[in-house]
Structures are given as structure tokens and as C-alpha cells.
Design a protein around this motif. Structure first.
Motif, PDB file in Angstrom:
ATOM      1  N   MET A 149     -17.482 -36.930 -47.308  1.00 17.54           N
ATOM      2  CA  MET A 149     -18.899 -36.911 -46.938  1.00 17.54           C
ATOM      3  C   MET A 149     -19.378 -38.323 -46.609  1.00 17.54           C
ATOM      4  SD  MET A 149     -21.897 -34.825 -48.796  1.00 17.54           S
ATOM      5  CE  MET A 149     -23.408 -34.514 -47.902  1.00 17.54           C
ATOM      6  N   ALA A 150     -18.982 -39.296 -47.433  1.00  5.88           N
ATOM      7  CA  ALA A 150     -19.356 -40.688 -47.171  1.00  5.88           C
ATOM      8  C   ALA A 150     -18.807 -41.142 -45.831  1.00  5.88           C
ATOM      9  CB  ALA A 150     -18.843 -41.601 -48.292  1.00  5.88           C
ATOM     10  N   ALA A 151     -17.547 -40.824 -45.550  1.00  8.65           N
ATOM     11  CA  ALA A 151     -16.917 -41.256 -44.301  1.00  8.65           C
ATOM     12  C   ALA A 151     -17.594 -40.620 -43.092  1.00  8.65           C
ATOM     13  CB  ALA A 151     -15.425 -40.926 -44.319  1.00  8.65           C
ATOM     14  N   ILE A 152     -17.898 -39.347 -43.161  1.00 10.62           N
ATOM     15  CA  ILE A 152     -18.538 -38.660 -42.040  1.00 10.62           C
ATOM     16  C   ILE A 152     -19.944 -39.199 -41.814  1.00 10.62           C
ATOM     17  CG2 ILE A 152     -19.452 -36.418 -41.294  1.00 10.62           C
ATOM     18  CD1 ILE A 152     -16.893 -35.179 -42.601  1.00 10.62           C
ATOM     19  N   LEU A 153     -20.713 -39.395 -42.873  1.00  6.65           N
ATOM     20  CA  LEU A 153     -22.061 -39.948 -42.721  1.00  6.65           C
ATOM     21  C   LEU A 153     -22.012 -41.371 -42.185  1.00  6.65           C
ATOM     22  CD1 LEU A 153     -23.842 -38.541 -45.892  1.00  6.65           C
ATOM     23  CD2 LEU A 153     -24.177 -37.833 -43.512  1.00  6.65           C
ATOM     24  N   TYR A 154     -21.056 -42.159 -42.653  1.00 11.61           N
ATOM     25  CA  TYR A 154     -20.884 -43.534 -42.173  1.00 11.61           C
ATOM     26  C   TYR A 154     -20.562 -43.534 -40.679  1.00 11.61           C
ATOM     27  CZ  TYR A 154     -18.986 -48.289 -41.875  1.00 11.61           C
ATOM     28  OH  TYR A 154     -18.733 -49.601 -41.521  1.00 11.61           O
ATOM     29  N   ASN A 155     -19.635 -42.685 -40.278  1.00 11.57           N
ATOM     30  CA  ASN A 155     -19.272 -42.623 -38.860  1.00 11.57           C
ATOM     31  C   ASN A 155     -20.425 -42.132 -37.998  1.00 11.57           C
ATOM     32  OD1 ASN A 155     -16.702 -43.585 -39.385  1.00 11.57           O
ATOM     33  ND2 ASN A 155     -15.820 -41.547 -39.579  1.00 11.57           N
ATOM     34  N   PHE A 156     -21.216 -41.191 -38.510  1.00 12.47           N
ATOM     35  CA  PHE A 156     -22.391 -40.728 -37.780  1.00 12.47           C
ATOM     36  C   PHE A 156     -23.410 -41.855 -37.666  1.00 12.47           C
ATOM     37  CE2 PHE A 156     -26.623 -38.686 -37.655  1.00 12.47           C
ATOM     38  CZ  PHE A 156     -26.493 -37.966 -36.470  1.00 12.47           C
ATOM     39  N   ALA A 157     -23.628 -42.592 -38.753  1.00 15.85           N
ATOM     40  CA  ALA A 157     -24.576 -43.716 -38.727  1.00 15.85           C
ATOM     41  C   ALA A 157     -24.120 -44.779 -37.728  1.00 15.85           C
ATOM     42  CB  ALA A 157     -24.730 -44.301 -40.130  1.00 15.85           C
ATOM     43  N   LYS A 158     -22.834 -45.033 -37.692  1.00 13.36           N
ATOM     44  CA  LYS A 158     -22.288 -46.000 -36.727  1.00 13.36           C
ATOM     45  C   LYS A 158     -22.517 -45.501 -35.304  1.00 13.36           C
ATOM     46  CE  LYS A 158     -18.234 -47.813 -37.579  1.00 13.36           C
ATOM     47  NZ  LYS A 158     -16.772 -47.996 -37.688  1.00 13.36           N
ATOM     48  N   TYR A 159     -22.226 -44.247 -35.049  1.00  8.20           N
ATOM     49  CA  TYR A 159     -22.413 -43.611 -33.745  1.00  8.20           C
ATOM     50  C   TYR A 159     -23.866 -43.721 -33.292  1.00  8.20           C
ATOM     51  CZ  TYR A 159     -23.404 -39.434 -30.859  1.00  8.20           C
ATOM     52  OH  TYR A 159     -23.875 -38.562 -29.908  1.00  8.20           O
ATOM     53  N   LYS A 160     -24.805 -43.552 -34.224  1.00  8.05           N
ATOM     54  CA  LYS A 160     -26.236 -43.599 -33.894  1.00  8.05           C
ATOM     55  C   LYS A 160     -26.796 -45.018 -33.874  1.00  8.05           C
ATOM     56  CE  LYS A 160     -28.584 -40.394 -33.435  1.00  8.05           C
ATOM     57  NZ  LYS A 160     -28.973 -39.741 -32.171  1.00  8.05           N
ATOM     58  N   GLY A 161     -26.022 -46.000 -34.321  1.00  2.94           N
ATOM     59  CA  GLY A 161     -26.505 -47.378 -34.339  1.00  2.94           C
ATOM     60  C   GLY A 161     -27.400 -47.702 -35.518  1.00  2.94           C
ATOM     61  N   TYR A 162     -27.278 -46.949 -36.608  1.00  2.00           N
ATOM     62  CA  TYR A 162     -28.073 -47.195 -37.803  1.00  2.00           C
ATOM     63  C   TYR A 162     -27.529 -48.408 -38.557  1.00  2.00           C
ATOM     64  CZ  TYR A 162     -29.770 -42.375 -37.077  1.00  2.00           C
ATOM     65  OH  TYR A 162     -30.298 -41.216 -36.564  1.00  2.00           O
ATOM     66  N   ASP A 163     -28.344 -48.927 -39.451  1.00  2.00           N
ATOM     67  CA  ASP A 163     -27.979 -50.095 -40.258  1.00  2.00           C
ATOM     68  C   ASP A 163     -26.839 -49.750 -41.217  1.00  2.00           C
ATOM     69  OD1 ASP A 163     -27.896 -52.445 -41.717  1.00  2.00           O
ATOM     70  OD2 ASP A 163     -29.816 -52.111 -42.724  1.00  2.00           O
ATOM     71  N   LEU A 164     -25.760 -50.502 -41.128  1.00  2.00           N
ATOM     72  CA  LEU A 164     -24.601 -50.289 -41.993  1.00  2.00           C
ATOM     73  C   LEU A 164     -24.356 -51.476 -42.920  1.00  2.00           C
ATOM     74  CD1 LEU A 164     -22.154 -48.797 -39.321  1.00  2.00           C
ATOM     75  CD2 LEU A 164     -23.450 -47.553 -41.062  1.00  2.00           C
ATOM     76  N   SER A 165     -25.362 -52.300 -43.124  1.00  4.37           N
ATOM     77  CA  SER A 165     -25.166 -53.547 -43.872  1.00  4.37           C
ATOM     78  C   SER A 165     -25.116 -53.371 -45.390  1.00  4.37           C
ATOM     79  CB  SER A 165     -26.251 -54.557 -43.510  1.00  4.37           C
ATOM     80  OG  SER A 165     -27.533 -54.066 -43.870  1.00  4.37           O
ATOM     81  N   ALA A 166     -25.607 -52.269 -45.926  1.00  4.05           N
ATOM     82  CA  ALA A 166     -25.599 -52.068 -47.389  1.00  4.05           C
ATOM     83  C   ALA A 166     -24.162 -51.987 -47.893  1.00  4.05           C
ATOM     84  CB  ALA A 166     -26.356 -50.793 -47.748  1.00  4.05           C
ATOM     85  N   LYS A 167     -23.897 -52.617 -49.019  1.00  5.29           N
ATOM     86  CA  LYS A 167     -22.558 -52.594 -49.620  1.00  5.29           C
ATOM     87  C   LYS A 167     -22.702 -52.499 -51.136  1.00  5.29           C
ATOM     88  CE  LYS A 167     -20.184 -53.389 -45.819  1.00  5.29           C
ATOM     89  NZ  LYS A 167     -20.421 -52.291 -44.941  1.00  5.29           N
ATOM     90  N   GLY A 168     -22.286 -51.391 -51.696  1.00  2.00           N
ATOM     91  CA  GLY A 168     -22.308 -51.231 -53.143  1.00  2.00           C
ATOM     92  C   GLY A 168     -21.049 -51.800 -53.773  1.00  2.00           C
ATOM     93  N   ASN A 169     -21.157 -52.180 -55.039  1.00  2.00           N
ATOM     94  CA  ASN A 169     -20.011 -52.683 -55.794  1.00  2.00           C
ATOM     95  C   ASN A 169     -19.374 -51.516 -56.537  1.00  2.00           C
ATOM     96  OD1 ASN A 169     -18.141 -53.959 -57.374  1.00  2.00           O
ATOM     97  ND2 ASN A 169     -19.614 -55.115 -58.590  1.00  2.00           N
ATOM     98  N   LEU A 170     -18.290 -51.015 -55.992  1.00  2.00           N
ATOM     99  CA  LEU A 170     -17.659 -49.828 -56.568  1.00  2.00           C
ATOM    100  C   LEU A 170     -16.793 -50.129 -57.778  1.00  2.00           C
ATOM    101  CD1 LEU A 170     -16.713 -47.937 -53.290  1.00  2.00           C
ATOM    102  CD2 LEU A 170     -18.839 -47.855 -54.613  1.00  2.00           C
ATOM    103  N   THR A 171     -16.523 -51.393 -58.051  1.00  2.00           N
ATOM    104  CA  THR A 171     -15.680 -51.725 -59.210  1.00  2.00           C
ATOM    105  C   THR A 171     -16.380 -51.405 -60.525  1.00  2.00           C
ATOM    106  OG1 THR A 171     -16.403 -54.036 -59.223  1.00  2.00           O
ATOM    107  CG2 THR A 171     -14.403 -53.507 -57.957  1.00  2.00           C
TER     108      THR A 171
END
Length: 142
Positions: free
Chosen positions: A63-85
Motif C-alpha cells: 500500500m505504501a509503495a502504490i501510494l508513493y508511486n501514485f504521489a510521484k506520478y501526480k507530482g505530489y510532495d515526497l519530501s517527508a521521511k519517517g525514521n523506521l528504525t
């Protein structure tokens, strides 16, 4: 998987695309046009061996990957980065979904299933999927 792809396809105006060659996506299926569109635009791909898995339960990392790819396709902001550790199971995250999950977590779309677990390979429940999509529509796809 097919339902999420269909929702995003509708958000994008149900544009047409050439048929993708998946043996498990017959042309008459309700999600076939959405799968074709998603593949043509780099939003989702198949599992290999000619399979897409539209009727499979979606995982949280998918789900994360598909939403990320859709956001990229639409030109949405992708700058947020969570700390998954901070999550004890972050090493279970598939390499294909690592950047996408960091973004989805940092953007507040996908949180942990507890304070210490992310459950990236776990199935997204209907309630989780609805919450994630609501946050995506309200905060990303404005």
C-alpha cells in the motif's frame, strides 16, 4: 490490491491505458482498466510470471509503495521521511518499499500497529486501508 488501484484510477479520472499482459486480470474484470492504467504509469506492477494479484489482500508495504508511486506520478510532495528504525520489525520491510514506507510514515499516512511495530508485511485491514486512504486524500492529494 485491485480495489486500491481502482480507487486511485478513479481519483485520476479513469484514464485509459493499453492492456497489460497479466494472466490473472481478464479484460472483463471490474479492475482490469485500473490495473492497465497503474502498470502503464508506473504506479503498480505485477508479481512476475504474468501475475498481478489484483484479488490478493494488500500488505501495508504494498500500500505504501502504490501510494508513493501514485504521489510521484501526480507530482505530489515526497519530501517527508519517517525514521523506521524506531520499529523493531523495520528489517522485515522489502527493499522495493523502503523509501515509500519512510515517506508514508513521515507523511503520517502509515503509522505503527503499536508503538514498536510497523507490520510492513502484514495485511492492511479494511479499517487501516480506509484510514490510510482518508489521510492520503486529506493531506497529500489536495
Amino acid at each position: 490490491r485491485g480495489m486500491l488501484i481502482s480507487i486511485l484510477h478513479r481519483l485520476d479520472g479513469e484514464k485509459s491505458a493499453p492492456a497489460a499482459a497479466f494472466t490473472d486480470v481478464p479484460a472483463e474484470q471490474w479492475y482490469a482498466n485500473a490495473v492497465n492504467w497503474a502498470v502503464a504509469n508506473g504506479i503498480a506492477g505485477g508479481y512476475g510470471n504474468g501475475k498481478f494479484g489484483a484479488e490478493n489482500v494488500i500488505t501495508r508495504e504494498q500500500m505504501a509503495a502504490i501510494l508513493y508511486n501514485f504521489a510521484k506520478y501526480k507530482g505530489y510532495d515526497l519530501s517527508a521521511k519517517g525514521n523506521l528504525t524506531a520499529f523493531t520489525d523495520h528489517a522485515q520491510l522489502g527493499g522495493y518499499a523502503s523509501e515509500a514506507m519512510q515517506w508514508a510514515n513521515g507523511a503520517g499516512l502509515i503509522t505503527g500497529t503499536s508503538a514498536t511495530t510497523l507490520a510492513p508485511t502484514g495485511s492492511a485491514t479494511r479499517a487501516q486501508a480506509a484510514s490510510i486512504l482518508m489521510r492520503f486524500c486529506e493531506n497529500i492529494a489536495k
